[in-house]
Design a protein around this motif. Structure first.
Motif, short mmCIF file in Angstrom:
data_model
loop_
_atom_site.label_atom_id
_atom_site.label_comp_id
_atom_site.label_asym_id
_atom_site.label_seq_id
_atom_site.Cartn_x
_atom_site.Cartn_y
_atom_site.Cartn_z
N ILE A 40 25.34 -39.95 34.57
CA ILE A 40 26.64 -39.41 34.93
C ILE A 40 27.10 -38.54 33.80
O ILE A 40 27.28 -39.00 32.69
CB ILE A 40 27.63 -40.55 35.17
CG1 ILE A 40 27.10 -41.40 36.30
CG2 ILE A 40 29.00 -40.00 35.44
CD1 ILE A 40 28.12 -42.08 37.11
N ASN A 41 27.20 -37.27 34.07
CA ASN A 41 27.64 -36.39 33.01
C ASN A 41 28.94 -35.71 33.40
O ASN A 41 29.00 -34.94 34.33
CB ASN A 41 26.57 -35.35 32.70
CG ASN A 41 26.13 -34.63 33.93
OD1 ASN A 41 26.52 -34.97 35.05
ND2 ASN A 41 25.32 -33.62 33.75
N ASN A 42 29.96 -36.06 32.68
CA ASN A 42 31.21 -35.36 32.89
C ASN A 42 31.26 -34.21 31.92
O ASN A 42 31.30 -34.41 30.73
CB ASN A 42 32.39 -36.29 32.69
CG ASN A 42 32.20 -37.13 31.45
OD1 ASN A 42 31.11 -37.16 30.89
ND2 ASN A 42 33.23 -37.77 31.02
N PRO A 43 31.22 -33.02 32.48
CA PRO A 43 31.28 -31.83 31.64
C PRO A 43 32.39 -32.00 30.63
O PRO A 43 33.49 -32.41 30.99
CB PRO A 43 31.63 -30.72 32.64
CG PRO A 43 31.28 -31.26 33.98
CD PRO A 43 31.29 -32.74 33.89
#
Lengths: 335, 335
Positions: free
Chosen positions: B72-75
């Motif tokens: 999960i990559n939250n910018p």
DNA sequence: AATCACTTTGCACAAACGTGCACATGCCCC
DNA sequence: GGGGCATGTGCACGTTTGTGCAAAGTGATT
């Protein structure tokens, strides 16, 4: 893409001051709880004080917008035999899409396209300049791209798409648009026909500043994405049937033992291409230039394209190859 | 871990010549079809000529063995406010585990542990030397590690675990074992007590070659993973209750205004630690040395640890901080 | 060949999930 | 101020997925 999603994207582009849209904040939380903490949607719904169905929708949103990324990495030492063989024989990184005999050809295209789109995602970076060809394969891919936030990226069309007939290929621009939307990138169309009637017209046009701007972008590509056309058995691909070439052109191709094309630039089985006169009228990229691009991704679905693919590989056009298992087998075993 | 899985891992370690175990070949195919092509398990079962339930099991195996990685990559530009604030105020990368007030403390530990384990995975590399502390937090983490294939990695124990009582801490070695199994790494235990009774004994032991080997590994750590102990309100953590320290020692801690420890090395609220005499008898790593490690991951669950955490952050012990949302709020707002 | 210990499989059932639909809410334009 | 439209929500239903259990392999040992 739903109108809702589009709207959301637009709002994000307008650099407004609200720190985080509440919807995507929830999506992030939900995704963390679901994928990282293994809670059920019901439990998440309770914690977010909403209904389970909303959570389900938040999660699919999280997946579609690239918030959640699912990667499959097979440690190289146990990469399936087929991919290893292709790497050894042809020097490209192969991504073989598993497919069995039960699956129809059009299903295969779909599956290859979905998987190609998912494989692409992690490779796209900020500040990228991505060259994109058009054709049925890339069109299919463009329908399945997952979104990913990037900055200052550009999508540039690799070759013109106009033709003499009405064979409505509005879709070249549609394909580009979808790539742009998925990665939040500028889109640069290439408003020329696929082939000029006269090589001199091309020379003239290539001196125009508006065209030079595109050519310059192409030279600075960091990534290129294309399918292959094949003159081989079976159905001729778009270029060969769509009214781009007349009878005489096709005759020239046959005389020159052309086996296929990438972005409407033709080559022979051995990869040679420099002395094929038709290429002088084509608006596709010089293949020598293409070979300079760091990442060159070729997507192939269906055994009918094998001949063209062989030529493309011989010419060293690709660094990565995404193709279905059946084709992969044929490629390896009949060589 | 099930006996079956263990067996599989062992077989893989023995570098046998069979190219790919058929089971994991199927798992890979299934994972690609499920996660990359969006087929249902039923469809996959048909293509693999097996039952749907087997496919379900193949998929969970693929997830557990790290074949499928979900990230999960939250910018960064939309990282939740809390994580940004923590980064700004304390200079560490924060990973906040979402948790609401509905959740009990022991559930929080579980969730933090699961998410920590998942977050760790992608950071572990081949040729890593990973220092691991022991304690209830890290123990919880160790239960949820997902496997990942690495080469020539080493897990090294950060501090001794023996004590004078029977308070059966076999689990220090259990924790280490689980890390080793998850990443296919060598495990190096540190067979000393947590604290020596006499500083001179430590000096003597530290000159022993068997001990020096461990200390040398610790100096070359590329990553360290630890929780924090806190003397603050509420339940005293393991070290303070488990028979490692006697009444007099605890009095010393109070006199020195110690707020917590990392790997049984103590510090004050301002991060200072060099003049705390108890540390001269502790087998934990010199904190100055710890600060040299490239990646130092601190896992914290529960507000009772906030005081200790503040000290650890003041001492600059961590580069990454994984903690539950409630604690994160307290950390930011009461500072 | 028979036995045993252990793993793997398919079945059946319950739990978890996705989605069409009808309704609610907020917003703009008349 | 009210109608029209766009967006979001919860319900209900059918589908998809996880898992305990019994039966069927598998392979080493006697």
């Amino acid at each position: 893409m739903s109108p809702a999603a589009q709207n959301g994207a637009n709002r994000a582009n307008v650099r407004n001051s609200d720190p985080t849209p509440p919807r995507s904040r929830d999506a992030l939380r939900a995704a963390q709880m679901y994928y990282l903490q293994d809670l059920t949607m019901n439990a998440i719904a309770r914690e977010l004080r909403t209904s389970r169905s909303t959570v389900s929708r938040l999660l699919s949103m999280a997946r579609e917008t690239g918030l959640v990324q699912i990667q499959i990495n097979n440690p190289l030492d146990r990469a399936p035999a087929l991919e290893r063989e292709i790497r050894n024989n042809f020097g490209v990184d192969a991504h073989v899409v598993p497919v069995t005999d039960l699956v129809s050809d059009s299903d295969v295209l779909d599956r290859v396209a979905i998987q190609a789109a998912r494989t692409l995602g992690p490779l796209v970076d900020s500040n990228a300049i991505i060259g994109v060809a058009w054709g049925s394969t890339i069109s299919a891919v463009s329908h399945h791209l997952t979104r990913k936030v990037t900055h200052d990226s550009t999508i540039v069309q690799l070759n013109g798409a106009g033709n003499t007939q009405t064979t409505g290929i509005t879709y070249a621009s549609e394909i580009l648009r979808r790539f742009g939307a998925a990665y939040g990138a500028r889109v640069e169309q290439f408003p020329v026909p696929a082939f000029f009637d006269h090589a001199e017209t091309k020379t003239a046009m290539w001196a125009e500043r508006s065209v030079k701007r595109i050519l310059d972008l192409q030279e600075r590509m960091t990534m290129a994405i294309f399918g292959v056309g094949s003159t081989g058995s079976g159905i001729p691909s778009h270029v060969y049937a769509g009214g781009y070439l007349d009878e005489e052109d096709l005759a020239i191709l046959r005389r020159n033992q052309v086996v296929g094309d990438v972005a409407t630039v033709f080559f022979r089985a051995d990869g040679s291409h420099s002395d094929i006169v038709l290429n002088e009228r084509s608006t596709g990229p010089d293949l020598g230039m293409l070979q300079q691009v760091r990442r060159r991704i070729c997507v192939v679905s269906g055994e009918s394209k094998i001949n063209g693919l062989r030529g493309a590989l011989a010419a060293g056009l690709a660094t990565d190859l995404i193709l279905d298992e059946r084709s992969a087998r044929t490629l390896v075993h009949n060589s």
